[in-house]
Design a protein around this motif. Structure first.
Motif, mmCIF file in Angstrom:
data_model
loop_
_atom_site.group_PDB
_atom_site.id
_atom_site.type_symbol
_atom_site.label_atom_id
_atom_site.label_comp_id
_atom_site.label_asym_id
_atom_site.label_seq_id
_atom_site.Cartn_x
_atom_site.Cartn_y
_atom_site.Cartn_z
ATOM 1 N N PRO A 124 -9.955 -0.995 0.367
ATOM 2 C CA PRO A 124 -10.672 0.285 0.462
ATOM 3 C C PRO A 124 -10.333 1.217 -0.695
ATOM 4 N N GLY A 125 -11.245 2.121 -0.980
ATOM 5 C CA GLY A 125 -11.004 3.091 -2.038
ATOM 6 C C GLY A 125 -9.854 4.021 -1.732
ATOM 7 N N SER A 126 -9.525 4.160 -0.455
ATOM 8 C CA SER A 126 -8.415 5.033 -0.056
ATOM 9 C C SER A 126 -7.048 4.404 -0.293
ATOM 10 N N CYS A 127 -7.023 3.121 -0.669
ATOM 11 C CA CYS A 127 -5.757 2.401 -0.817
ATOM 12 C C CYS A 127 -5.342 2.327 -2.288
ATOM 13 N N PRO A 183 0.829 -1.217 0.000
ATOM 14 C CA PRO A 183 0.000 0.000 0.000
ATOM 15 C C PRO A 183 0.855 1.255 0.000
ATOM 16 N N LEU A 184 0.554 2.166 -0.915
ATOM 17 C CA LEU A 184 1.208 3.469 -0.951
ATOM 18 C C LEU A 184 0.402 4.493 -0.168
ATOM 19 N N THR A 185 -0.918 4.266 -0.117
ATOM 20 C CA THR A 185 -1.823 5.044 0.722
ATOM 21 C C THR A 185 -2.827 4.075 1.323
ATOM 22 N N GLY A 186 -3.326 4.395 2.499
ATOM 23 C CA GLY A 186 -4.359 3.565 3.106
ATOM 24 C C GLY A 186 -3.832 2.208 3.542
ATOM 25 N N GLU A 187 -4.744 1.232 3.645
ATOM 26 C CA GLU A 187 -4.390 -0.114 4.074
ATOM 27 C C GLU A 187 -5.236 -1.143 3.346
ATOM 28 N N LEU A 188 -4.813 -2.394 3.413
ATOM 29 C CA LEU A 188 -5.429 -3.491 2.663
ATOM 30 C C LEU A 188 -5.487 -4.707 3.571
ATOM 31 N N ASP A 194 -0.092 -2.087 5.137
ATOM 32 C CA ASP A 194 -0.141 -0.638 5.045
ATOM 33 C C ASP A 194 1.238 -0.150 4.614
ATOM 34 N N ARG A 195 1.529 1.102 4.838
ATOM 35 C CA ARG A 195 2.809 1.638 4.354
ATOM 36 C C ARG A 195 3.993 1.101 5.149
ATOM 37 N N THR A 196 3.716 0.360 6.232
ATOM 38 C CA THR A 196 4.803 -0.203 7.030
ATOM 39 C C THR A 196 4.984 -1.699 6.817
#
Length: 329
Positions: free
Chosen positions: A119-122, A84-89, A101-103
């Motif tokens: 999510p749409g935010s990811c 993920p570059l943004t958000g989480e999966l 997530d980004r970590t």
């Protein structure tokens, strides 16, 4: 010949609000039958993908604009890493549940089904590596027998250590390959970057292979076996006999055969046939059906009897070679 082919980067992108177009794009570049279903507002579906294929790897940035759920069945041909570059999966695969997530990246082995809550935010970085490429890299790096599919960990850290470096390398490669004038777009450089991505992943993912043999490890291979393996990988299309391989290894035929059964788990010619089949499968999986034929690819990998080749291919991959070529198109 297959060993002389230079892989050229192929850049493809798509932005669409049409769900079927998005599904078709994913089928072509990733897996044959992904199911993508919006669970958020369908009116906000905004698929954006920017993907580069380079030989045995496929790297891209993908997002959907709204919450979706994805199912991928029978993953068999490749290893996959999602970052993920943004958000989480949220992913579920072989009993492992990972919140990426980004970590933290999530890793999928070529075995079993995958379910994603996306999510749409990811928006994420997706890296697909052909099964044989990663397995050969880890096999060569360890100089010992590994099982297939590799028993990889379900995730790895992106904050510290090799994971952070590997993702930075992949993102730099993708940015370079998307532009027409980047250094990585040159065929020789592109091949080196591709190899760096594969070898870097082999050193990044968690696995039970280490300095000491573990329960899933095979024994360290003697130098005689390694010599024969190196020769086969250098010229897989060559019509080797067991006697020729024994000469390369510097031992007698019976000694080589016994050593292969003990340290590789199969005879030398069985290993060579599997190596060729994997090579044909990889080439057919990325070939243009209008520009390539099954017979041409099979001949380039040293198969001279197409009937026996087709039977062996179906036994290993469960489909006819023509099906692999057709589904790719």
């Amino acid at each position: 010949m297959a060993g002389l082919v230079v892989d050229l980067p192929v850049h493809q992108s798509l932005r669409t609000s049409d769900l079927e177009q998005a599904r078709a794009f994913c089928r072509k570049l990733y897996y044959a039958a992904p199911r993508i279903e919006p669970v958020g507002d369908p009116g906000r579906f905004d698929f954006r993908a920017d993907v580069v294929e380079l030989g045995s790897i496929t790297v891209g940035e993908v997002g959907h604009g709204t919450d979706i759920r994805v199912w991928i069945e029978g993953l068999e041909t490749a290893y996959q890493v999602l970052v993920p570059l943004t958000g989480e999966l949220l992913s579920r695969h072989r009993g492992a549940v990972v919140l990426a997530d980004r970590t933290r990246a999530v890793v999928f082995r070529p075995a079993g089904d995958i379910e994603l809550e996306w999510p749409g935010s990811c928006r994420l970085l997706s890296v697909k590596v052909e099964r044989g490429a990663l397995e050969r890299e880890l096999d060569a790096a360890l100089d010992q027998q590994v099982v297939s599919p590799l028993p990889l960990g379900a995730s790895f850290d992106l904050v510290d250590g090799p994971g952070r470096t590997w993702v930075a390398l992949v993102r730099l490669l993708l940015n370079e390959l998307r532009g027409p004038d980047g250094l990585a777009s040159q065929p020789r450089m592109a091949a080196r970057w591709r190899d760096m991505v594969v070898s870097g992943l082999a050193l990044t993912v968690e696995h039970p292979y280490g300095e000491e043999p573990a329960g899933l490890q095979g024994p360290y291979r003697p130098r005689t076996v390694k010599r024969a393996l190196d020769a086969m990988h250098a010229e897989p299309w060559r019509q080797y006999s067991v006697r020729e391989l024994a000469t390369v290894a510097g031992v007698g035929v019976r000694v080589l055969q016994d050593a292969f059964r003990q340290h590789v788990g199969m005879s030398p010619l069985t290993y060579l046939r599997r190596l060729r089949l994997d090579g044909v499968h990889a080439d057919l999986s990325r070939a243009d059906p209008g520009a390539a034929t099954v017979s041409e690819v099979a001949y380039s990998w040293g198969f001279t009897h197409l009937g026996r080749f087709a039977g062996a291919y179906r036994a290993r991959f469960g489909v006819a070679p023509s099906t692999t070529l057709r589904d790719r198109g």
